[in-house]
Motif scaffolding. Sequence first.
Motif, PDB file in Angstrom:
ATOM      1  N   SER A  59       0.841  -1.208   0.000  1.00 49.69           N
ATOM      2  CA  SER A  59       0.000   0.000   0.000  1.00 49.69           C
ATOM      3  C   SER A  59       0.868   1.247   0.000  1.00 49.69           C
ATOM      4  CB  SER A  59      -0.915   0.021   1.226  1.00 49.69           C
ATOM      5  OG  SER A  59      -1.818  -1.030   1.204  1.00 49.69           O
ATOM      6  N   ALA A  60       1.923   1.232   0.814  1.00 47.08           N
ATOM      7  CA  ALA A  60       2.837   2.375   0.867  1.00 47.08           C
ATOM      8  C   ALA A  60       3.522   2.591  -0.477  1.00 47.08           C
ATOM      9  CB  ALA A  60       3.875   2.159   1.969  1.00 47.08           C
ATOM     10  N   LEU A  61       3.991   1.515  -1.090  1.00 43.94           N
ATOM     11  CA  LEU A  61       4.651   1.649  -2.392  1.00 43.94           C
ATOM     12  C   LEU A  61       3.683   2.097  -3.470  1.00 43.94           C
ATOM     13  CD1 LEU A  61       7.069  -1.400  -2.380  1.00 43.94           C
ATOM     14  CD2 LEU A  61       7.662   1.009  -2.311  1.00 43.94           C
ATOM     15  N   LEU A  62       2.482   1.583  -3.446  1.00 45.21           N
ATOM     16  CA  LEU A  62       1.476   1.977  -4.432  1.00 45.21           C
ATOM     17  C   LEU A  62       1.153   3.459  -4.294  1.00 45.21           C
ATOM     18  CD1 LEU A  62      -0.300   0.797  -6.679  1.00 45.21           C
ATOM     19  CD2 LEU A  62      -2.036   0.357  -4.968  1.00 45.21           C
ATOM     20  N   PHE A  63       0.977   3.922  -3.065  1.00 46.12           N
ATOM     21  CA  PHE A  63       0.717   5.336  -2.818  1.00 46.12           C
ATOM     22  C   PHE A  63       1.879   6.191  -3.315  1.00 46.12           C
ATOM     23  CE2 PHE A  63       1.155   9.080  -0.066  1.00 46.12           C
ATOM     24  CZ  PHE A  63      -0.054   9.698  -0.313  1.00 46.12           C
ATOM     25  N   SER A  64       3.113   5.739  -3.042  1.00 45.89           N
ATOM     26  CA  SER A  64       4.279   6.524  -3.460  1.00 45.89           C
ATOM     27  C   SER A  64       4.384   6.599  -4.979  1.00 45.89           C
ATOM     28  CB  SER A  64       5.561   5.948  -2.861  1.00 45.89           C
ATOM     29  OG  SER A  64       5.916   4.728  -3.469  1.00 45.89           O
ATOM     30  N   PHE A  65       4.033   5.537  -5.681  1.00 44.14           N
ATOM     31  CA  PHE A  65       4.081   5.569  -7.146  1.00 44.14           C
ATOM     32  C   PHE A  65       3.003   6.498  -7.711  1.00 44.14           C
ATOM     33  CE2 PHE A  65       7.311   2.562  -7.120  1.00 44.14           C
ATOM     34  CZ  PHE A  65       7.707   2.246  -8.408  1.00 44.14           C
ATOM     35  N   PHE A  66       1.837   6.526  -7.080  1.00 43.38           N
ATOM     36  CA  PHE A  66       0.808   7.467  -7.531  1.00 43.38           C
ATOM     37  C   PHE A  66       1.250   8.912  -7.309  1.00 43.38           C
ATOM     38  CE2 PHE A  66      -2.453   4.015  -7.338  1.00 43.38           C
ATOM     39  CZ  PHE A  66      -2.899   4.159  -8.643  1.00 43.38           C
ATOM     40  N   LYS A  67       1.977   9.178  -6.214  1.00 49.27           N
ATOM     41  CA  LYS A  67       2.447  10.531  -5.940  1.00 49.27           C
ATOM     42  C   LYS A  67       3.507  10.986  -6.945  1.00 49.27           C
ATOM     43  CE  LYS A  67       1.283  12.672  -2.366  1.00 49.27           C
ATOM     44  NZ  LYS A  67       0.370  13.788  -2.305  1.00 49.27           N
ATOM     45  N   ILE A  68       4.435  10.098  -7.322  1.00 46.43           N
ATOM     46  CA  ILE A  68       5.475  10.527  -8.259  1.00 46.43           C
ATOM     47  C   ILE A  68       4.970  10.543  -9.697  1.00 46.43           C
ATOM     48  CG2 ILE A  68       7.385   9.806  -6.793  1.00 46.43           C
ATOM     49  CD1 ILE A  68       7.812   7.419  -8.638  1.00 46.43           C
ATOM     50  N   LEU A  69       3.843   9.918  -9.955  1.00 42.71           N
ATOM     51  CA  LEU A  69       3.273   9.938 -11.306  1.00 42.71           C
ATOM     52  C   LEU A  69       2.913  11.361 -11.725  1.00 42.71           C
ATOM     53  CD1 LEU A  69       2.291   8.181 -13.698  1.00 42.71           C
ATOM     54  CD2 LEU A  69       0.079   8.052 -12.570  1.00 42.71           C
ATOM     55  N   ARG A  70       2.540  12.208 -10.772  1.00 44.89           N
ATOM     56  CA  ARG A  70       2.138  13.583 -11.071  1.00 44.89           C
ATOM     57  C   ARG A  70       3.312  14.542 -11.240  1.00 44.89           C
ATOM     58  NH1 ARG A  70      -1.497  15.621  -6.650  1.00 44.89           N
ATOM     59  NH2 ARG A  70      -0.147  14.391  -5.323  1.00 44.89           N
ATOM     60  N   LYS A  71       4.510  14.128 -10.828  1.00 48.77           N
ATOM     61  CA  LYS A  71       5.669  15.017 -10.910  1.00 48.77           C
ATOM     62  C   LYS A  71       6.219  15.063 -12.318  1.00 48.77           C
ATOM     63  CE  LYS A  71       6.849  14.485  -6.119  1.00 48.77           C
ATOM     64  NZ  LYS A  71       7.845  14.157  -5.136  1.00 48.77           N
ATOM     65  N   LYS A  72       6.708  16.221 -12.708  1.00 43.92           N
ATOM     66  CA  LYS A  72       7.210  16.418 -14.063  1.00 43.92           C
ATOM     67  C   LYS A  72       8.654  15.946 -14.214  1.00 43.92           C
ATOM     68  CE  LYS A  72       7.359  19.875 -17.705  1.00 43.92           C
ATOM     69  NZ  LYS A  72       7.067  21.240 -18.082  1.00 43.92           N
ATOM     70  N   TYR A  73       9.509  16.305 -13.251  1.00 41.53           N
ATOM     71  CA  TYR A  73      10.926  15.973 -13.334  1.00 41.53           C
ATOM     72  C   TYR A  73      11.323  15.049 -12.190  1.00 41.53           C
ATOM     73  CZ  TYR A  73      11.116  19.801 -16.643  1.00 41.53           C
ATOM     74  OH  TYR A  73      10.894  20.616 -17.714  1.00 41.53           O
ATOM     75  N   ALA A  74      12.165  14.085 -12.497  1.00 40.83           N
ATOM     76  CA  ALA A  74      12.678  13.183 -11.473  1.00 40.83           C
ATOM     77  C   ALA A  74      13.857  13.822 -10.751  1.00 40.83           C
ATOM     78  CB  ALA A  74      13.101  11.855 -12.095  1.00 40.83           C
ATOM     79  N   ILE A  75      14.764  14.408 -11.524  1.00 38.41           N
ATOM     80  CA  ILE A  75      15.976  14.997 -10.952  1.00 38.41           C
ATOM     81  C   ILE A  75      16.283  16.290 -11.705  1.00 38.41           C
ATOM     82  CG2 ILE A  75      18.451  14.662 -10.576  1.00 38.41           C
ATOM     83  CD1 ILE A  75      17.814  11.614 -10.618  1.00 38.41           C
ATOM     84  N   GLN A  76      16.678  17.303 -10.947  1.00 35.82           N
ATOM     85  CA  GLN A  76      17.130  18.563 -11.536  1.00 35.82           C
ATOM     86  C   GLN A  76      18.502  18.887 -10.958  1.00 35.82           C
ATOM     87  OE1 GLN A  76      13.885  21.120 -10.383  1.00 35.82           O
ATOM     88  NE2 GLN A  76      12.939  20.951 -12.400  1.00 35.82           N
ATOM     89  N   ILE A  77      19.437  19.150 -11.861  1.00 33.64           N
ATOM     90  CA  ILE A  77      20.800  19.469 -11.458  1.00 33.64           C
ATOM     91  C   ILE A  77      21.075  20.915 -11.878  1.00 33.64           C
ATOM     92  CG2 ILE A  77      23.231  18.867 -11.714  1.00 33.64           C
ATOM     93  CD1 ILE A  77      22.260  16.060 -12.612  1.00 33.64           C
ATOM     94  N   THR A  78      21.380  21.765 -10.899  1.00 35.51           N
ATOM     95  CA  THR A  78      21.723  23.159 -11.183  1.00 35.51           C
ATOM     96  C   THR A  78      23.077  23.471 -10.550  1.00 35.51           C
ATOM     97  OG1 THR A  78      20.717  24.108  -9.205  1.00 35.51           O
ATOM     98  CG2 THR A  78      19.268  23.783 -11.098  1.00 35.51           C
ATOM     99  N   ASP A  79      23.554  24.677 -10.758  1.00 30.17           N
ATOM    100  CA  ASP A  79      24.829  25.078 -10.172  1.00 30.17           C
ATOM    101  C   ASP A  79      24.736  25.269  -8.657  1.00 30.17           C
ATOM    102  OD1 ASP A  79      26.132  24.996 -12.588  1.00 30.17           O
ATOM    103  OD2 ASP A  79      25.713  27.103 -13.051  1.00 30.17           O
ATOM    104  N   ASP A  80      23.543  25.494  -8.132  1.00 30.76           N
ATOM    105  CA  ASP A  80      23.380  25.752  -6.708  1.00 30.76           C
ATOM    106  C   ASP A  80      22.953  24.535  -5.898  1.00 30.76           C
ATOM    107  OD1 ASP A  80      23.986  28.460  -7.112  1.00 30.76           O
ATOM    108  OD2 ASP A  80      21.903  28.876  -7.651  1.00 30.76           O
ATOM    109  N   PHE A  81      22.202  23.633  -6.521  1.00 33.31           N
ATOM    110  CA  PHE A  81      21.645  22.517  -5.764  1.00 33.31           C
ATOM    111  C   PHE A  81      21.241  21.368  -6.679  1.00 33.31           C
ATOM    112  CE2 PHE A  81      18.537  25.921  -6.361  1.00 33.31           C
ATOM    113  CZ  PHE A  81      17.618  25.294  -7.185  1.00 33.31           C
TER     114      PHE A  81
END
Length: 169
Positions: A59-81
Amino acid sequence: MNKEIKFKKNRILLGILFFSLMLFASIWFLANPELFLRNVFMKEKHIQTIGIIGVIYFSALLFSFFKILRKKYAIQITDDFLIDNSKYESLGKVKWRDITKIQRLKKRSIEVFVKRDIHKTRKRNLLSKFLAIMNNRNYKESIIISSALTDISIEDLFEGITSTYKTNK
C-alpha cells in the motif's frame, strides 16, 4: 548548468500495476489463508502475518508511485543545488555544500552522502520515513538516487551529478 531529467512514465505505470497485484495477493493471504497451507510448518497465522506485512508495504509503495506519477521531473541538477524527486521519500532540494561524498551503489543507483543535520531540518511524514528506512538502511547519512524510473542511464546521471558537484562544492 541546468539539467532536468524526466521520468519514464511507462515504468511508473508498470510499477503501479505490479504493486496493485501484490496488494491484491496480500489481501488474499489475509482473507483465505487456508488456501496457501502447503506443509506442516506453515500455519494460518504465519500466512496472515505475511498478508498484513504485504498490505502495509505494498500500500505504501502503491501510494508513493501514484504521488510521483504527477511530478514532471525526477531529478534537476543546477549550479546551486540538486533536486531529487525520483522517489516519494526523496529529500528534494539539497545544496551542494550539504553533500559530502557521491559514489555508485550497485548497478542502477547512486549514493549521495549528506550532512546529518539536513534530516533534522526537513519535515517528513511517517510514510516517507518508513519508505526511506525500507529502501536505505543508512538513510540518516545518505540518499539513494535510482535511475530505474528515469529516462537517463546511470552512467550519464552519475557523470552529471559528480561533475556539477566538483565544480560547485
